[in-house]
Scaffold this active site. Structure first.
Site, PDB file in Angstrom:
ATOM      1  N   LEU A 152      26.020  43.934  65.184  1.00 42.65           N
ATOM      2  CA  LEU A 152      27.444  43.879  65.561  1.00 42.65           C
ATOM      3  C   LEU A 152      27.601  42.926  66.750  1.00 42.65           C
ATOM      4  O   LEU A 152      28.099  43.281  67.812  1.00 42.65           O
ATOM      5  CB  LEU A 152      27.976  45.284  65.890  1.00 42.65           C
ATOM      6  CG  LEU A 152      29.496  45.432  65.903  1.00 42.65           C
ATOM      7  CD1 LEU A 152      30.105  45.214  64.523  1.00 42.65           C
ATOM      8  CD2 LEU A 152      29.907  46.822  66.412  1.00 42.65           C
ATOM      9  N   GLY A 153      27.111  41.705  66.515  1.00 43.69           N
ATOM     10  CA  GLY A 153      27.304  40.644  67.511  1.00 43.69           C
ATOM     11  C   GLY A 153      28.646  39.981  67.263  1.00 43.69           C
ATOM     12  O   GLY A 153      29.566  40.590  66.718  1.00 43.69           O
ATOM     13  N   ARG A 154      28.737  38.719  67.667  1.00 45.79           N
ATOM     14  CA  ARG A 154      30.033  38.033  67.573  1.00 45.79           C
ATOM     15  C   ARG A 154      30.525  37.938  66.138  1.00 45.79           C
ATOM     16  O   ARG A 154      31.704  38.158  65.864  1.00 45.79           O
ATOM     17  CB  ARG A 154      29.918  36.638  68.197  1.00 45.79           C
ATOM     18  CG  ARG A 154      29.827  36.716  69.712  1.00 45.79           C
ATOM     19  CD  ARG A 154      29.661  35.356  70.318  1.00 45.79           C
ATOM     20  NE  ARG A 154      28.276  34.923  70.278  1.00 45.79           N
ATOM     21  CZ  ARG A 154      27.689  34.215  71.236  1.00 45.79           C
ATOM     22  NH1 ARG A 154      28.377  33.846  72.292  1.00 45.79           N
ATOM     23  NH2 ARG A 154      26.437  33.860  71.139  1.00 45.79           N
ATOM     24  N   ILE A 155      29.633  37.629  65.203  1.00 46.51           N
ATOM     25  CA  ILE A 155      30.074  37.509  63.798  1.00 46.51           C
ATOM     26  C   ILE A 155      30.296  38.902  63.211  1.00 46.51           C
ATOM     27  O   ILE A 155      31.275  39.152  62.521  1.00 46.51           O
ATOM     28  CB  ILE A 155      29.042  36.717  62.959  1.00 46.51           C
ATOM     29  CG1 ILE A 155      28.900  35.293  63.516  1.00 46.51           C
ATOM     30  CG2 ILE A 155      29.477  36.665  61.498  1.00 46.51           C
ATOM     31  CD1 ILE A 155      27.807  34.462  62.846  1.00 46.51           C
ATOM     32  N   ARG A 175      20.661  47.571  68.534  1.00 43.26           N
ATOM     33  CA  ARG A 175      19.653  48.166  69.415  1.00 43.26           C
ATOM     34  C   ARG A 175      20.299  49.135  70.403  1.00 43.26           C
ATOM     35  O   ARG A 175      19.812  50.209  70.660  1.00 43.26           O
ATOM     36  CB  ARG A 175      18.899  47.077  70.174  1.00 43.26           C
ATOM     37  CG  ARG A 175      17.538  46.822  69.586  1.00 43.26           C
ATOM     38  CD  ARG A 175      16.869  45.695  70.278  1.00 43.26           C
ATOM     39  NE  ARG A 175      17.749  44.532  70.314  1.00 43.26           N
ATOM     40  CZ  ARG A 175      17.393  43.322  70.699  1.00 43.26           C
ATOM     41  NH1 ARG A 175      16.174  43.107  71.104  1.00 43.26           N
ATOM     42  NH2 ARG A 175      18.232  42.306  70.682  1.00 43.26           N
ATOM     43  N   ARG A 232      19.882  36.466  57.708  1.00 48.90           N
ATOM     44  CA  ARG A 232      18.736  35.646  57.314  1.00 48.90           C
ATOM     45  C   ARG A 232      17.984  36.375  56.201  1.00 48.90           C
ATOM     46  O   ARG A 232      17.840  37.606  56.245  1.00 48.90           O
ATOM     47  CB  ARG A 232      17.790  35.433  58.502  1.00 48.90           C
ATOM     48  CG  ARG A 232      18.309  34.474  59.561  1.00 48.90           C
ATOM     49  CD  ARG A 232      18.250  33.020  59.085  1.00 48.90           C
ATOM     50  NE  ARG A 232      18.673  32.057  60.064  1.00 48.90           N
ATOM     51  CZ  ARG A 232      19.873  31.461  60.116  1.00 48.90           C
ATOM     52  NH1 ARG A 232      20.807  31.779  59.241  1.00 48.90           N
ATOM     53  NH2 ARG A 232      20.147  30.553  61.027  1.00 48.90           N
ATOM     54  N   ASP A 256      23.744  35.612  50.595  1.00 45.64           N
ATOM     55  CA  ASP A 256      24.010  34.208  50.932  1.00 45.64           C
ATOM     56  C   ASP A 256      22.753  33.551  51.486  1.00 45.64           C
ATOM     57  O   ASP A 256      22.708  32.340  51.657  1.00 45.64           O
ATOM     58  CB  ASP A 256      25.140  34.135  51.969  1.00 45.64           C
ATOM     59  CG  ASP A 256      25.491  32.696  52.349  1.00 45.64           C
ATOM     60  OD1 ASP A 256      25.670  31.869  51.430  1.00 45.64           O
ATOM     61  OD2 ASP A 256      25.583  32.398  53.547  1.00 45.64           O
ATOM     62  N   GLU A 261      14.357  29.619  51.434  1.00 46.41           N
ATOM     63  CA  GLU A 261      15.406  28.711  50.937  1.00 46.41           C
ATOM     64  C   GLU A 261      14.884  27.284  50.833  1.00 46.41           C
ATOM     65  O   GLU A 261      14.090  26.866  51.687  1.00 46.41           O
ATOM     66  CB  GLU A 261      16.609  28.749  51.893  1.00 46.41           C
ATOM     67  CG  GLU A 261      17.239  30.119  51.945  1.00 46.41           C
ATOM     68  CD  GLU A 261      18.336  30.221  53.009  1.00 46.41           C
ATOM     69  OE1 GLU A 261      18.703  29.187  53.606  1.00 46.41           O
ATOM     70  OE2 GLU A 261      18.811  31.334  53.226  1.00 46.41           O
ATOM     71  N   HIS A 279      23.581  29.797  50.694  1.00 51.73           N
ATOM     72  CA  HIS A 279      23.706  29.732  52.167  1.00 51.73           C
ATOM     73  C   HIS A 279      24.916  28.885  52.581  1.00 51.73           C
ATOM     74  O   HIS A 279      24.762  27.837  53.227  1.00 51.73           O
ATOM     75  CB  HIS A 279      22.413  29.184  52.790  1.00 51.73           C
ATOM     76  CG  HIS A 279      22.277  29.530  54.258  1.00 51.73           C
ATOM     77  ND1 HIS A 279      21.065  29.676  54.888  1.00 51.73           N
ATOM     78  CD2 HIS A 279      23.219  29.751  55.229  1.00 51.73           C
ATOM     79  CE1 HIS A 279      21.251  29.963  56.174  1.00 51.73           C
ATOM     80  NE2 HIS A 279      22.559  30.010  56.397  1.00 51.73           N
TER      81      HIS A 279
HETATM   82  C1  DGY Z   1      23.772  29.313  61.284  1.00 50.80           C
HETATM   83  O1  DGY Z   1      24.612  28.759  61.987  1.00 50.80           O
HETATM   84  O2  DGY Z   1      22.744  29.808  61.712  1.00 50.80           O
HETATM   85  C2  DGY Z   1      24.032  29.305  59.836  1.00 50.80           C
HETATM   86  O3  DGY Z   1      23.197  30.133  59.126  1.00 50.80           O
HETATM   87  C3  DGY Z   1      23.924  27.867  59.355  1.00 50.80           C
HETATM   88  O4  DGY Z   1      24.403  27.805  58.124  1.00 50.80           O
END
Ligand code: DGY
Length: 320
Positions: A152-155, A175, A232, A256, A261, A279
């Site tokens: 639950l960071g910025r994204i 954490r 990831r 994604d 990859e 991705h």
């Molecule tokens: C990031 O910014 O780390 C993204 O995964 C790139 O696509």
């Protein structure tokens, strides 16, 4: 003699706007593969790297004048920050400018996975609607789901905010508990997976996130479970996921990102109820432009003002 411009190495495949932004301000040298094709004097004078998550210690160690690595991307697991920190080299990344895009794509992937949107479109395009009748009802729905965010960071926060209007219950595992949100907190990923039926993975690649979503976590998610990964590929045990989808341990998954990859295991692609994207979570022209501009801004700022805009935590802000 006019003072020479700082040499910046552009490594690997990187958005062309980075080069456009650097040209004229720096001596920009593209590195295709290793440094063996470069003139010794260029290697000796290289003071910066702009790259897409690829600066291993072997590269850093060959550049005696290196001061800054400006990474294109919020994730910088491909940059050896320990090797950089040892030499007092600053590393920057591109946070925030991609939060909305990645969060939007996550919601799209979640809905596409749960409601089988790709299969439904294919049904129409293949002429089956006309010839065979309506597409089958989707066994799954977003209604009444309990969504757990692993990270639950910025994204992650942007994803959670977007989930609220869907009227689903939201919980998370990180954490340490955040004091600024009212979502339910679980102190372990296993407990979160047991409590929810939908798991969204948005953690960075670190030693502790390696294959964290394993057979046990998938089992805990259960037969109605949906797992989405936009962090990831490293964080998911792909063999366990394939087995879980094939045996009905969970209901569906949307990915994604992948372990190796752009290779995706054929066995995984064969699994039922799997949605896959190459991705692309941040990959729109406006967002990638903003990321490129931030890479350039960090380099310009470093070489003009001696400070950067977005240093990573491992190599804290410093001045030249
Ligand atoms: C990031 O910014 O780390 C993204 O995964 C790139 O696509």
């Amino acid at each position: 003699m006019a003072e020479s411009l700082p040499v910046i190495l552009l490594t690997g495949r990187i958005n062309p706007r980075v080069r456009e932004g650097l040209d004229g301000k720096f001596e920009v040298v593209t590195v295709d593969g290793d440094l063996s094709s470069l003139d010794e004097s260029v290697i000796a004078r290289a003071r910066g790297i702009a790259g897409f998550n690829a600066a291993p210690a072997e590269l850093i160690d060959q550049l005696p004048a290196l001061e800054i690595i400006a990474n294109f991307g919020v994730g910088y697991d491909g940059v050896d920050t320990a090797a950089a920190a040892k030499r007092n080299i600053i590393v920057t990344n591109t946070p925030d400018v991609l939060n909305d895009e990645v969060a939007d794509t996550t919601i799209g992937l979640l809905l596409g996975t749960v409601r089988r949107l790709y299969d439904a479109e294919k049904w129409l395009r293949d002429g089956k609607w006309e010839n065979e009748g309506p597409f089958a009802l989707s066994p799954l729905s977003l209604r009444d789901r309990h969504v757990g965010l692993y990270g639950l960071g910025r994204i992650g926060l942007e994803i959670a905010k977007r989930l609220e209007p869907f009227k689903v219950k939201i919980s998370y595992h990180t954490r340490s508990e955040r004091k600024d949100v009212s979502y339910g907190y679980y102190s372990s990923l296993g407990e979160l997976a047991t409590a929810v039926d939908t798991l969204i993975c948005i953690v960075p690649k670190t030693p502790e996130t390696h294959k964290a979503i394993d057979a046990d976590v998938l089992k805990a998610l259960g037969p109605n479970g949906v797992m989405i990964n936009v962090g990831r590929g490293w964080s998911v045990d792909e063999e366990a996921l394939e087995a879980a989808l094939k045996s009905g341990v969970i209901a569906a998954a949307g990915l994604d990102v992948f372990q190796d990859e752009p290779k995706v295991p054929a066995g995984l692609l064969d699994a039922p109820n799997l949605s896959v994207l190459p991705h692309i979570a941040s990959a729109s022209v406006p967002t990638r432009n903003a990321m490129a501009d931030l890479v350039v801004a960090n380099l310009v700022s470093w070489f003009t003002d001696g400070a950067v805009l977005t240093p990573v935590a491992e190599t804290p802000a410093k001045t030249r």
